[in-house]
Design a protein around this motif. Structure first.
Motif, short mmCIF file in Angstrom:
data_model
loop_
_atom_site.label_atom_id
_atom_site.label_comp_id
_atom_site.label_asym_id
_atom_site.label_seq_id
_atom_site.Cartn_x
_atom_site.Cartn_y
_atom_site.Cartn_z
N ALA A 551 0.83 -1.20 0.00
CA ALA A 551 0.00 0.00 0.00
C ALA A 551 0.87 1.25 0.00
N PHE A 552 1.96 1.22 0.76
CA PHE A 552 2.91 2.33 0.77
C PHE A 552 3.50 2.54 -0.63
N LEU A 553 3.88 1.46 -1.30
CA LEU A 553 4.45 1.56 -2.64
C LEU A 553 3.45 2.16 -3.62
N ARG A 554 2.18 1.82 -3.47
CA ARG A 554 1.16 2.38 -4.35
C ARG A 554 1.09 3.90 -4.21
N THR A 555 1.11 4.39 -2.95
CA THR A 555 1.03 5.84 -2.75
C THR A 555 2.28 6.53 -3.28
#
Length: 821
Positions: A551-555
């Motif tokens: 999820a962090f990578l997506r942001t």
């Protein structure tokens, strides 16, 4: 307590007592397996009910214990415990729990109040006990700043968008500058003094018998030109202490109540330096001396200490100090001594204890240490100023040989007068209380400068080929002028660490900054500050919440986090996106072939290789969907073999234009053919590497047992390590090796062939590159990248099916071919 019939077994390998308590060892219950461990600290003779605040890493690999106890359940019985050690505690116990049962074990007792009064309790069986500090001042150094500042988001929160304006000083200050040589530094120093020092403050230059009369002329001109400058002329050079004493004497006449700053000529000063250096003394009269951070100031060093540093990123003093000047004011950090290149002295202390000991310290070195230690004995403190940075160029008034002699002589005087001093310096270095601030300031300075561009790299915390690749990749990026923000799961527990803690390191070509036991919120704070150019995922194995990382990578990739899109590159070292078994080994220790979801769901509950987050479950379908989203966002997928790409495509859709296949280069070793081995009645087969289940340890054992049963003329020679003992005349464990030694070791043992018994579809295999060029026959099972590559080598042979019988038959054919030749 633990009794023979309690079922609990406990071994304490090491205890470290310092600012906190650390306990390492293993614990096991014969029915329930590995145990939960808690530390209980109290004052009485019995354990208290409540545990100390602690953090535990349990389930650590202790295969040696499993072998010793004769049960695989004990293979994961290791633990590493970090716990708070209250200052008033007099005893520590361990509470063990497993399967609803519990037991207590005495650990430590303390008869006094000092750190070194802690001793092993009777019956504790502690193998090694160490103290984290040499002196009682060590824990004070460690607690100098709030513990919350070890978290990056807290430390970065101290920094404003622009430098803060310091409060004006309440009274004039005297600045004393002794001058002997150092001509190239004088004009820049004068420029910075004129630009940064208000006219109300007095500047006293001491002409210390300079043989170059042009320096004298320059100083005379200063005295004639500037109303706040005075010049003291000494007819001959008598060393730094007497020169600065003459300057302080003149400063006292001119400004009797003013605090004093001692300043070397080889410094560069930023705006607001004087107010930040002297202000704490005005506000806190218990301070004897203040010292700023600097590139060359031993325990006050930046970016690292205690060694000297080049200026960070080659930046100017104002550029570096702009980060420090933006920091909110913090309590000064106590030092074992001030550092004399740029040091403010409290006038009150000068009145109480006098100035330098001119007789003892002659021409220089150690005089400021002596003064600072005398001040401490009178109840004062010497402190570092965290929000001030000053350049120190190390001009030097003495030759290197003379300098070393003077340091040795003065060091002996200091040791005689203050025998605790050296140990306190070592404790300050161990505690390193300024580390979180240095790390945060470095990130802020780098962000302000916009260089170097930074690559965010996620990887696992283990070793092996992936770790070797990581080191080379970091070196490649740094050679290209980039920094690396490396993120890995926290290996060791720390008191107060968050769940799913991460160890974060900011790596420059000339230094590193650590943010240990942080989390994704801290990483987000760093990502917003640093000039990120790319995000790279090497592996998410070992992360407690890989879904949160994704999820962090997506942001990051979409621009939501930093306000700009950050390109994403995925390095496919393992098959964790396919299945948390990592190596695609099923419950029967075979390559699963990446079957459909139904078979995967049936396999998971019985599969010991299936890695489920601690205390949780895993929905494999959701796991793959999350990874597919990341795969779709990635700008580049890097595989290291065609076979690895083919395996991954059994579970995921990958766009061809984003995929690259780039084999590893084994640049850690040079490989040349070996002379033919001497003939013999027994075929000696080398097995190379770290041989666990996935690398074929059970397969190798089965091959050995077959050779025994059928009395085959085959002997296996292991070079590396294995996860199980194999007692047999057909097997010899030669221990670890280094790649450059391997050819000689194989020749020494007379090896005729090499077999790599790996049972998983390896994505590359460095070991194959270490052995295939030696010219010996090399065999593997028909799985993964090794089989793909060996088909291109005349000395390679590929074995199918994946059974010990097929492998032995292939090796016997090698032996037959050898005999025929």
């Amino acid at each position: 307590m633990i009794t023979p019939d309690s079922g609990f077994r406990l071994c304490i390998d090491k205890v470290t007592v310092g600012a906190d308590l650390r306990v390492e060892g293993w614990a096991f219950h014969h029915r329930h397996g590995p145990c939960r461990i808690e530390a209980l600290a109290g004052n009485g003779s019995a354990p208290p009910a409540a545990s100390a605040a602690d953090r535990l890493s349990s389930g650590l690999d202790r295969h040696d214990v499993g072998l010793s106890l004769g049960t695989p359940m004990a293979d994961r019985s290791g633990f590493d415990l970090a716990a708070v050690l209250p200052g008033d505690a007099r005893a520590v116990w361990l509470r063990l729990g497993a399967g609803g049962e519990q037991a207590f074990a005495p650990l430590l007792v303390r008869n006094g109040t000092a750190l070194h009064d802690w001793r092993p309790a009777d019956g504790s069986g502690i193998a090694v006990m160490e103290y984290g500090f040499l002196t009682e001042r060590g824990p004070r150094f460690a607690a100098a700043l709030p513990a919350a500042l070890t978290r990056a988001h807290e430390a970065l929160g101290l920094f404003a968008a622009a430098p803060r304006r310091p409060a004006p000083l309440q009274a004039p200050v005297s600045i004393v500058v002794p001058v002997f040589g150092g001509k190239p530094f004088l004009a820049p120093l004068l420029q910075s003094l004129v630009e940064t020092v208000e006219p109300c403050h007095r500047i006293v230059f001491v002409d210390d018998g300079n043989p170059d009369r042009s320096i004298t002329a320059f100083l005379v001109a200063l005295g004639c030109s500037l109303d706040n400058v005075a010049v003291v002329a000494k007819p001959r050079n008598e060393g730094y202490p007497r020169a600065v004493a003459a300057g302080v004497e003149a400063a006292t006449r001119l400004n009797p109540d003013g605090h004093v700053v001692l300043l070397n000529t080889d410094v560069e000063l930023p705006a607001g330096w004087l107010e930040r250096l002297v202000g704490p003394i005005e506000r806190m009269p218990w301070i004897a001396s203040t010292t700023p951070l600097t590139n060359a100031g031993t325990i006050c060093g930046f970016p690292a200490m205690p060694d000297d540093n080049a200026p960070f990123l080659g930046a100017a003093v104002g550029e570096i100090d702009a980060a420090f000047a933006a920091m909110a004011e913090l309590p000064p950090v106590e030092l074992p001594t001030g550092v004399g290149f740029c040091m403010a002295l409290n006038r009150r202390v000068l009145r109480e204890i006098g100035f330098f000991d001119l007789e003892a310290f002659g021409r220089g070195y150690g005089e400021e240490v002596d003064w600072c230690r005398r001040a401490m004995r009178h109840g004062f403190a010497n402190v570092a100023i965290p929000n001030l940075y000053v350049h120190h160029k190390h001009g030097g008034s003495f030759s290197s040989q003379e300098k070393q002699g003077r340091i040795a002589a003065s060091g002996e005087i200091i040791r005689q007068r203050y025998p605790e001093f050296d140990a306190e310096v070592q404790d300050f270095i161990r505690a390193d209380p300024l580390r979180p601030l240095r790390a945060a300031a470095a990130a802020v300075a780098q962000g302000r400068l916009g260089r170097p561009r930074t690559v965010l790299l996620f990887d696992h915390a283990g070793g092996g080929g992936t770790a070797a690749f990581r080191a080379k990749e970091i070196a490649r990026l740094q050679a290209a002028g980039k920094a690396v923000l490396l993120v890995r799961p926290a290996l060791r527990p720390r008191v107060g660490m968050p769940d799913g803690a991460l160890d974060i390191e900011l790596l420059h070509a000339d230094g590193r900054f650590d943010f240990p036991a942080n989390d994704l919120a801290d990483l987000a704070a760093l990502a917003r500050v640093l000039p990120l150019s790319e995000a790279v995922v090497g592996s998410l194995v070992g992360y407690r919440a890989p879904d949160a990382v994704m999820a962090f990578l997506r942001t990051l990739r979409t621009g939501e986090l930093c306000g700009r899109e950050v390109p994403l590159r995925l390095l496919h070292h393992d098959y964790f996106p396919v299945c948390p078994s990592l190596n695609l080994i099923d419950a029967e220790d075979r390559f699963c072939g990446v079957p459909g979801p139904e078979r995967c769901r049936a396999c998971a509950p019985a599969n010991p290789h299936f890695r489920v987050p601690e205390g949780g479950t895993l929905d494999l379908a959701a796991h793959r969907r999350a990874w597919q989203e990341i795969f779709d966002l990635a700008d580049r997928h890097v595989f290291f073999s065609r076979s690895a790409l083919a395996v991954m495509r059994r579970a995921f859709a990958l766009r061809d234009e984003r995929v690259r296949i780039i084999p590893h280069l084994a640049d850690h070793v040079t490989v040349a053919p070996l002379p033919p081995p001497p003939p013999g009645p027994v075929l000696r087969v080398a097995v190379v590497g770290g041989i666990g289940v996935a690398k074929g340890s059970r397969m190798l054992e089965a091959m050995v047992r077959l050779a025994e049963a059928h009395r085959l003329p085959v002997a296996f020679e292991l070079f590396g390590n294995i996860d199980r003992p194999i007692g047999s005349a057909h097997f010899r464990d030669n221990g670890p090796y280094s790649p450059d030694q391997l050819p000689g070791l194989l020749a020494e043992r007379g090896c005729h062939a090499v077999f790599l018994p790996s049972i998983w579809p390896e994505t590359y295999c460095y070991v194959l590159d270490e052995v295939v060029g030696l010219g010996l026959p090399v065999g593997v099972f028909d799985i993964g990248a090794p089989a793909e590559r060996l088909r291109c080598w005349a000395n390679g042979f590929v074995v199918s099916p994946v059974t010990p019988e097929a492998a032995l038959n292939a090796l016997l054919r090698v032996a037959g071919g050898r005999a025929a030749r």
